[in-house]
Design an enzyme around this catalytic site. Sequence first.
Site, PDB file in Angstrom:
ATOM      1  N   GLY A 291       3.133  14.461  -4.329  1.00 57.21           N
ATOM      2  CA  GLY A 291       3.478  13.483  -3.293  1.00 57.21           C
ATOM      3  C   GLY A 291       4.757  12.740  -3.641  1.00 57.21           C
TER       4      GLY A 291
ATOM      5  N   ASP B 100      11.957   4.125  -9.505  1.00 59.68           N
ATOM      6  CA  ASP B 100      10.623   4.557  -9.959  1.00 59.68           C
ATOM      7  C   ASP B 100      10.708   5.507 -11.165  1.00 59.68           C
ATOM      8  OD1 ASP B 100       9.147   3.058  -8.154  1.00 59.68           O
ATOM      9  OD2 ASP B 100       9.139   4.626  -6.630  1.00 59.68           O
TER      10      ASP B 100
ATOM     11  N   LYS C  72       9.664   3.074   2.407  1.00 55.85           N
ATOM     12  CA  LYS C  72      10.617   3.651   1.441  1.00 55.85           C
ATOM     13  C   LYS C  72      11.579   4.675   2.072  1.00 55.85           C
ATOM     14  CE  LYS C  72       8.214   2.899  -2.919  1.00 55.85           C
ATOM     15  NZ  LYS C  72       7.766   3.525  -4.166  1.00 55.85           N
TER      16      LYS C  72
HETATM   17  P1  ATR Z   1       2.134   9.206  -3.212  1.00 52.96           P
HETATM   18  O1  ATR Z   1       3.376   8.936  -2.438  1.00 52.96           O
HETATM   19  O2  ATR Z   1       1.455   7.967  -3.726  1.00 52.96           O
HETATM   20  O3  ATR Z   1       2.310  10.234  -4.268  1.00 52.96           O
HETATM   21  P2  ATR Z   1       0.988  11.093  -1.315  1.00 52.96           P
HETATM   22  O4  ATR Z   1       2.337  11.545  -0.898  1.00 52.96           O
HETATM   23  O5  ATR Z   1      -0.053  10.864  -0.273  1.00 52.96           O
HETATM   24  O6  ATR Z   1       1.056   9.730  -2.131  1.00 52.96           O
HETATM   25  O7  ATR Z   1       0.423  12.113  -2.422  1.00 52.96           O
HETATM   26  C1  ATR Z   1      -0.841  12.022  -2.941  1.00 52.96           C
HETATM   27  C2  ATR Z   1      -1.054  13.131  -3.978  1.00 52.96           C
HETATM   28  O8  ATR Z   1      -2.415  13.074  -4.437  1.00 52.96           O
HETATM   29  C3  ATR Z   1      -0.862  14.541  -3.441  1.00 52.96           C
HETATM   30  O9  ATR Z   1      -0.438  15.368  -4.481  1.00 52.96           O
HETATM   31  C4  ATR Z   1      -2.287  14.887  -3.005  1.00 52.96           C
HETATM   32  O10 ATR Z   1      -2.533  16.268  -2.896  1.00 52.96           O
HETATM   33  P3  ATR Z   1      -2.182  17.029  -1.494  1.00 52.96           P
HETATM   34  O11 ATR Z   1      -0.696  17.196  -1.472  1.00 52.96           O
HETATM   35  O12 ATR Z   1      -2.906  18.311  -1.569  1.00 52.96           O
HETATM   36  O13 ATR Z   1      -2.679  16.113  -0.389  1.00 52.96           O
HETATM   37  C5  ATR Z   1      -3.049  14.314  -4.160  1.00 52.96           C
HETATM   38  N1  ATR Z   1      -4.470  14.083  -3.841  1.00 52.96           N
HETATM   39  C6  ATR Z   1      -4.990  13.031  -3.161  1.00 52.96           C
HETATM   40  N2  ATR Z   1      -6.331  13.138  -3.084  1.00 52.96           N
HETATM   41  C7  ATR Z   1      -6.670  14.286  -3.731  1.00 52.96           C
HETATM   42  C8  ATR Z   1      -7.913  14.967  -4.002  1.00 52.96           C
HETATM   43  N3  ATR Z   1      -9.083  14.474  -3.590  1.00 52.96           N
HETATM   44  N4  ATR Z   1      -7.871  16.108  -4.712  1.00 52.96           N
HETATM   45  C9  ATR Z   1      -6.704  16.629  -5.148  1.00 52.96           C
HETATM   46  N5  ATR Z   1      -5.493  16.042  -4.912  1.00 52.96           N
HETATM   47  C10 ATR Z   1      -5.482  14.892  -4.225  1.00 52.96           C
END
Ligand code: ATR
Length: 286
Positions: free
Chosen positions: A138, A111, A75
């Site tokens: 994210g 999106d 992307k």
């Molecule tokens: P996407 O593009 O699909 O949003 P990403 O950029 O990897 O994927 O973002 C994932 C999101 O899920 C983030 O907000 C992440 O929190 P962090 O920024 O702290 O990494 C959140 N996330 C994933 N696993 C998590 C967990 N176990 N607990 C809390 N937040 C989580």
Amino acid sequence: MNDSRETIGPAAFVAGYPIRHSRSPLIHGYWLRQLGLPGSYGPLAIAPEEFADFISRLKDGGSRYCGGNVTIPHKEAAYALADRRDDRCQELGAANTLYLSEGELHATNTDGYGFARNLDDRHPGWDRARKAVVLGAGGASRAVIQALRDRGFTEINVVNRTVDRAKELADRFGAVIAPHPLAALDEVMQGAEFFVNTTSLGMDGEAAPQIQFAGLASGALVTDIVYIPLMTPFLAQAEAAGFATVDGLGMLLHQAVPGFARWFGVTPTVTPELRQLIIADMEQHA
Ligand code: ATR
């Protein structure tokens, strides 16, 4: 990747790596059949190191495609490599839809549009709310925040495990965003009229933490962009607390509409039959 096959009508792709799990071919294939249009839409597994070459060929007319979708991990690269970017994708720094027009490759991001249109369909009036809580910061969160801001939300509380990422979103989207650490979640839920999970928490049957939905305003709406399973742990908790919920599958269906209209020249409809088709596929591959 095989892009030399002759097709009748416009040809579009979804490029990702891996691409096996994409349901976009099912969605666009359904519309092509339903509308009786000539054209094709197929998956392309393109490794990150091959992506720039693929885009070059697309731009110089060396491939048979008029455009397509891009998904993880392309992307940001698609955004960077396009000739023109609309305001929506400019703001997000990521594209999910590409199309050729007058010899130039255009990039957009649908999106946020898909997120809002799904809620329009499933819970009309959802955008009369003003105070939102967005869990996660994210890539997916950005598109959701863009949609909420564009629909007039005036207080978008972004709660994230890594608070610096929520702060970055405040820098990107301005004063309408209030960034918070996870520890503040219960407090910011108080009186909010809208809650959305944009994290992967609860995906594919994984456990998810308990959230105090009871603090939300009465009549609040809860949604999740995770759609496998359709009833995520967060949606189940919210329903148990008496709140209306909307699942995330419709976002996937609606985000596909603008691309299809560009490539094939007809604006398609998200029908209950299409939704059922995707649910049946999800059940088959569960
Ligand atoms: P996407 O593009 O699909 O949003 P990403 O950029 O990897 O994927 O973002 C994932 C999101 O899920 C983030 O907000 C992440 O929190 P962090 O920024 O702290 O990494 C959140 N996330 C994933 N696993 C998590 C967990 N176990 N607990 C809390 N937040 C989580």
